[in-house]
Design an enzyme around this catalytic site. Structure first.
Site, PDB file in Angstrom:
ATOM      1  N   ASN A   9       0.862  -1.187   0.000  1.00  0.00           N
ATOM      2  CA  ASN A   9       0.000   0.000   0.000  1.00  0.00           C
ATOM      3  C   ASN A   9       0.897   1.236   0.000  1.00  0.00           C
ATOM      4  OD1 ASN A   9      -1.873   2.004   0.469  1.00  0.00           O
ATOM      5  ND2 ASN A   9      -2.310   1.393   2.585  1.00  0.00           N
ATOM      6  N   LYS A  11       0.068   4.279  -0.440  1.00  0.00           N
ATOM      7  CA  LYS A  11      -0.611   5.478   0.093  1.00  0.00           C
ATOM      8  C   LYS A  11      -0.379   6.674  -0.849  1.00  0.00           C
ATOM      9  CE  LYS A  11      -0.222   3.411   4.621  1.00  0.00           C
ATOM     10  NZ  LYS A  11      -0.179   3.546   6.054  1.00  0.00           N
ATOM     11  N   HIS A  96      -9.799   1.394   5.079  1.00  0.00           N
ATOM     12  CA  HIS A  96      -8.467   1.546   5.690  1.00  0.00           C
ATOM     13  C   HIS A  96      -8.561   2.518   6.871  1.00  0.00           C
ATOM     14  CE1 HIS A  96      -4.335   2.776   6.285  1.00  0.00           C
ATOM     15  NE2 HIS A  96      -4.001   1.623   5.742  1.00  0.00           N
ATOM     16  N   GLU A  98      -6.835   4.922   7.806  1.00  0.00           N
ATOM     17  CA  GLU A  98      -6.659   6.352   7.484  1.00  0.00           C
ATOM     18  C   GLU A  98      -7.934   6.925   6.875  1.00  0.00           C
ATOM     19  OE1 GLU A  98      -2.998   5.695   5.400  1.00  0.00           O
ATOM     20  OE2 GLU A  98      -2.102   5.190   7.329  1.00  0.00           O
ATOM     21  N   GLU A 168      -5.812  -4.686  10.737  1.00  0.00           N
ATOM     22  CA  GLU A 168      -4.744  -3.727  11.007  1.00  0.00           C
ATOM     23  C   GLU A 168      -5.062  -2.975  12.298  1.00  0.00           C
ATOM     24  OE1 GLU A 168      -2.536  -2.474   7.210  1.00  0.00           O
ATOM     25  OE2 GLU A 168      -4.383  -1.355   7.229  1.00  0.00           O
ATOM     26  N   GLY A 174       2.108   2.415  10.876  1.00  0.00           N
ATOM     27  CA  GLY A 174       3.069   3.504  10.704  1.00  0.00           C
ATOM     28  C   GLY A 174       3.745   3.946  11.989  1.00  0.00           C
ATOM     29  N   SER A 214       2.996  -1.872  10.497  1.00  0.00           N
ATOM     30  CA  SER A 214       4.445  -1.896  10.731  1.00  0.00           C
ATOM     31  C   SER A 214       5.083  -3.244  10.393  1.00  0.00           C
ATOM     32  CB  SER A 214       4.762  -1.505  12.175  1.00  0.00           C
ATOM     33  OG  SER A 214       4.351  -0.172  12.421  1.00  0.00           O
TER      34      SER A 214
HETATM   35  P1  PGA Z   1       2.540   0.471   7.712  1.00  0.00           P
HETATM   36  O1  PGA Z   1       1.125   0.693   7.029  1.00  0.00           O
HETATM   37  O2  PGA Z   1       3.075  -0.858   7.210  1.00  0.00           O
HETATM   38  O3  PGA Z   1       3.386   1.635   7.281  1.00  0.00           O
HETATM   39  O4  PGA Z   1       2.328   0.416   9.180  1.00  0.00           O
HETATM   40  C1  PGA Z   1       0.223  -0.370   6.861  1.00  0.00           C
HETATM   41  C2  PGA Z   1      -1.050   0.121   6.248  1.00  0.00           C
HETATM   42  O5  PGA Z   1      -1.471   1.244   6.509  1.00  0.00           O
HETATM   43  O6  PGA Z   1      -1.691  -0.601   5.464  1.00  0.00           O
END
Ligand code: PGA
Length: 254
Positions: A9, A11, A96, A98, A168, A174, A214
């Site tokens: 992903n 983003k 997601h 976010e 998640e 993140g 992460s």
């Molecule tokens: P990350 O993001 O691996 O940077 O923690 C995962 C995601 O948002 O799908």
């Protein structure tokens, strides 16, 4: 169960040429070890046309990061399911964290989007997960179950055959914080039970449940050992071939 699915992903990162270079590097490196995991990339919308063209006959699949529930209309700044379908997306990611937490998407919006994606024949990667406060109050499984209920209960028939779930934990995205193997396994087992009891054992067992938050080359092998982890959703570490490819390799053997 199909092969594990590992999704990068990206983003809101990367111009078209950067995305093309990254996808080509990933493809070259995963092709050296070609059986095993299915690999998909979720680039920013602007890079989708170039990637769709470049990856046409390759094993790399494309994922839309989001979509609107209507096919067209006065929705400034949005993208629709037929538009993603035209750009050869096989998957669309919905819900997601976010989108839920930064852009305030509700369960109801996610349910409507899910029906739109299904109506256009693409698969959905439905993201669920709890905040840190919810985990501390021991609400993790209740939150995940209610997110699944809200998205799936009123959904079109056949949804189960076109679905991947990504668990998640919001606090692990993140942040560099990792859920422990016990925490991951507990939630994945709960999701599996939910799917089996709602849709029957054969169909409920066939849905891939991905983990995200992460993920790095260092923790991917441990995650691959967890029984109900059928793939990964990788954010930051998917922005470089040198960190993404070893993660894919960890799941090639699963
Ligand atoms: P990350 O993001 O691996 O940077 O923690 C995962 C995601 O948002 O799908």
């Amino acid at each position: 169960m199909n092969a594990p699915l590992v999704v990068g992903n990206w983003k809101m990162n990367g111009l078209q040429t950067e995305g093309l270079n990254l996808a080509r590097q990933i493809l070259r490196q995963i092709n050296k070890n070609s059986d095993g995991a299915e690999v998909a990339l979720a680039p920013p919308f602007t890079a989708l046309p170039a990637l769709a063209k470049a990856l046409r006959h390759s094993r790399l699949k494309l994922v839309g990061q989001n979509c609107h529930w209507e096919a067209s209309g006065a929705f400034t700044g949005e993208i629709s399911a037929p538009m993603l379908d035209e750009l050869r997306c096989e998957y669309v990611m919905l819900g997601h964290s976010e989108r839920r937490h930064v852009f305030h998407e509700t369960d109801d919006m996610i349910a409507r989007k899910l029906n739109a994606v299904m109506a256009h024949g693409m698969r959905v990667i439905l993201c669920v997960g709890e905040t840190l406060a919810q985990r501390r109050r021991n609400k993790t499984n209740a939150v995940v179950t209610s997110q699944l209920d809200a998205a799936l209960k009123g959904c079109v028939k056949g949804v189960i055959e076109k679905l991947e779930i990504a668990y998640e934990p919001v606090w692990a995205i993140g942040t560099g914080l990792n859920a422990s193997p016990e925490q991951v396994s507990g939630v994945h087992e709960n999701i599996r039970n939910y799917l089996r009891s709602g849709y029957g054992k054969p169909k409920g067992s066939a849905v891939r449940i991905l983990y995200g938050g992460s993920v790095k080359p260092e923790n991917a092998p441990t995650l691959a050992e967890i029984k109900e982890v059928n793939g990964l959703l990788v954010g930051g570490a998917s922005l470089k071939a040198e960190t993404f490819v070893p993660i894919v390799h960890a799941f090639n053997k699963k």
